[in-house]
Write an enzyme that holds these catalytic residues in place. Sequence first.
Site, short mmCIF file in Angstrom:
data_model
loop_
_atom_site.label_atom_id
_atom_site.label_comp_id
_atom_site.label_asym_id
_atom_site.label_seq_id
_atom_site.Cartn_x
_atom_site.Cartn_y
_atom_site.Cartn_z
N SER A 227 -0.51 -4.26 4.35
CA SER A 227 0.25 -3.01 4.25
C SER A 227 -0.72 -1.83 4.17
O SER A 227 -1.57 -1.70 5.03
CB SER A 227 1.19 -3.10 3.04
OG SER A 227 2.20 -2.15 3.15
N GLU A 281 3.04 11.44 2.27
CA GLU A 281 3.27 10.32 1.35
C GLU A 281 2.05 10.01 0.49
O GLU A 281 2.18 9.67 -0.68
CB GLU A 281 3.66 9.06 2.14
CG GLU A 281 3.95 7.88 1.23
CD GLU A 281 4.27 6.59 1.98
OE1 GLU A 281 4.73 6.65 3.13
OE2 GLU A 281 4.07 5.52 1.39
N TRP A 326 10.23 -0.08 9.61
CA TRP A 326 9.34 0.98 9.10
C TRP A 326 7.88 0.77 9.55
O TRP A 326 7.12 1.73 9.71
CB TRP A 326 9.43 1.01 7.56
CG TRP A 326 8.68 2.11 6.90
CD1 TRP A 326 7.60 2.00 6.07
CD2 TRP A 326 8.97 3.52 6.98
NE1 TRP A 326 7.20 3.24 5.63
CE2 TRP A 326 8.02 4.18 6.17
CE3 TRP A 326 9.93 4.27 7.66
CZ2 TRP A 326 8.00 5.58 6.03
CZ3 TRP A 326 9.91 5.66 7.51
CH2 TRP A 326 8.96 6.29 6.72
N HIS A 362 7.69 -8.73 3.56
CA HIS A 362 6.48 -7.93 3.80
C HIS A 362 5.31 -8.53 3.02
O HIS A 362 5.41 -8.75 1.81
CB HIS A 362 6.77 -6.49 3.35
CG HIS A 362 5.67 -5.53 3.64
ND1 HIS A 362 4.98 -5.50 4.83
CD2 HIS A 362 5.15 -4.52 2.89
CE1 HIS A 362 4.08 -4.53 4.79
NE2 HIS A 362 4.17 -3.92 3.63
#
Length: 413
Positions: A227, A281, A326, A362
Amino acid sequence: MKSIIFKLQALAILSSLFCTVASKHWVQNQCHVPINLTLYNNTKLPDPFTFAGGGAKTSNASQWDCRRKQIGALLQKYELGHLPPKPASLTANITTSNATYLGTNYTTNNLNIQVTDRNKTISFSASIIWPTTGEGPWPAVIAYAAPSIPIPSNIATINLDNDDIAQQNDASSRGIGKFYDLYGINATASAMTAWAWAVSRIIDALESLPISEAKINTTRLGMTGCSRNGKGALVAGAFEPRIRLTIPQESGSGGDACWRLSDAEQAAGYVVQTSSEIVNENVWFSTEFDNFAQYKTDLLPFDHHMLAGMIAPRAMLAIENTAYVWLSPQSSYGCMTAARKVWDALGVSDRMGFTQDGNHSHCAFSADQQPELTAFFDRFLLDAEGVNTTVFKTTNETFDEARWIDWTVPKLY
Ligand SMILES: *[C@@H]1O[C@H](CO)[C@@H](O)[C@H](O)[C@H]1NC(C)=O
Ligand SMILES: *[C@@H]1O[C@H](CO)[C@@H](O)[C@H](O)[C@H]1NC(C)=O
Ligand SMILES: *[C@@H]1O[C@H](CO)[C@@H](O)[C@H](O)[C@H]1NC(C)=O
Ligand SMILES: *[C@@H]1O[C@H](CO)[C@@H](O)[C@H](O)[C@H]1NC(C)=O
Ligand SMILES: *[C@@H]1O[C@H](CO)[C@@H](O)[C@H](O)[C@H]1NC(C)=O
Ligand SMILES: *[C@@H]1O[C@H](CO)[C@@H](O)[C@H](O)[C@H]1NC(C)=O
Ligand SMILES: *[C@@H]1O[C@H](CO)[C@@H](O)[C@H](O)[C@H]1NC(C)=O
Ligand SMILES: *[C@@H]1O[C@H](CO)[C@@H](O)[C@H](O)[C@H]1NC(C)=O
Ligand SMILES: *[C@@H]1O[C@H](CO)[C@@H](O)[C@H](O)[C@H]1NC(C)=O
Ligand SMILES: *[C@@H]1O[C@H](CO)[C@@H](O)[C@H](O)[C@H]1NC(C)=O
Ligand SMILES: *[C@@H]1O[C@H](CO)[C@@H](O)[C@H](O)[C@H]1NC(C)=O
Ligand SMILES: *[C@@H]1O[C@H](CO)[C@@H](O)[C@H](O)[C@H]1NC(C)=O
């Protein structure tokens, strides 16, 4: 004084002559950002093989090495911030501590690193888990936080608490962490650049210790993360040539996806992470990137197929997951298809793998992808022979090359 001025003038005349007479050659041989580079709108993925600023196309492997450096310099300037060179001094040792938790005894081995540069000193540690069987020196995988892929039992793991080097809580984390204690809160390096710097220091530290103490073969190092830490693992692999195998896992937008492709994926109706979202972010990118992130990514003289391409001719396996829109799965597939052309150009296509499936959480490694992961570890960290590492697969994504690629792939070997 006079003679110094004279010498400077003579130098200026000489260099301007050189630049005029040999300007074309001069530009194309620059392994850094061209002076006065003009940025222009490029709605396609930029050509990895042509030097920026009107240079020529690379035609051999040594020119690729120069172009690779130029891509790295462009990425630092516009997206990632300055990566400081090797610091003035570094010392390291390994300490062991025992602890008991819920009745079980644990031993932790820490690689302790002290770095001094510009009269400032910081210390940080990474834990080392050596294999419990066989004899070192072993290959090792360096992971941000901890690996979320299974590491074979005959490979060591080195875990770096990357948040300790550069915090990544949210947009307020800018300039916080040990890297900034050393280089100042106004250092342009983004969090991902700061982490890559720390990975290089881990390798310096391993190289500086007696092999009987470190028990790691530093020519067989892998790099991973998932990630946000997968985006970071890709950056570390791109900038640190001592990493032999880079495995970004579910890195998505900002990692193995391309900015332009993610914008197009969003325009097609998918809710994906884009550059305009990502800069608000967190602090993974430099503040300079803000200028491009608000739907001006067409002005970037690169995209992430070139970030990944910087790894070539070393090995890379990108692991992706279609279950999370996403992550921008179409963009990852297209971006890595474009990136692989750099390995094609160098005649080593089977050193670049891509595997994208779905139907799992994920960062939960899927058993479907185990054969390719095993093949990459076997061939590149365990030096096994006759291993087939040709893999480029997705469950359902596609890429329209004609829309995105208007350059040809040279033969550089
Ligand atoms: C770059 O731009 C500056 C300012 O316009 C100019 O003085 C300089 O000569 C240019 N350099 C080159 C190499 O074109
Ligand atoms: C790039 O294209 C956009 C959209 O078409 C336009 O608004 C912008 O002015 C262009 N930028 C440059 C530097 O040409
Ligand atoms: C690579 O190409 C450049 C430009 O044509 C040339 O100057 C150089 O000698 C070549 N290098 C090798 C190793 O062939
Ligand atoms: C090495 O180990 C000692 C503790 O035994 C520690 O105090 C010291 O800071 C360590 N040195 C480095 C360079 O990390
Ligand atoms: C940790 O425990 C092991 C095994 O009991 C022992 O050999 C070692 O000396 C201990 N190390 C420390 C630093 O206490
Ligand atoms: C854990 O270590 C302690 C000594 O530090 C020892 O007395 C104890 O027996 C060990 N426990 C296990 C389960 O090995
Ligand atoms: C480091 O400290 C020395 C002595 O105080 C000083 O002369 C030097 O300029 C300093 N270097 C840097 C990079 O600040
Ligand atoms: C960082 O930059 C800001 C804004 O330019 C300045 O006010 C501040 O003093 C700088 N801080 C350091 C530690 O250099
Ligand atoms: C480390 O790995 C390299 C590359 O596979 C190998 O040539 C070398 O012999 C290894 N070194 C040690 C000390 O095992
Ligand atoms: C591929 O499959 C995933 C998960 O089933 C889905 O979300 C995605 O939209 C699909 N992609 C395309 C291009 O159809
Ligand atoms: C996802 O995995 C589950 C359990 O393994 C299985 O029942 C289901 O058919 C899978 N779905 C897809 C779309 O592959
Ligand atoms: C390696 O695997 C790929 C993909 O499964 C296959 O297409 C290729 O033929 C294999 N190559 C060799 C030399 O076995």
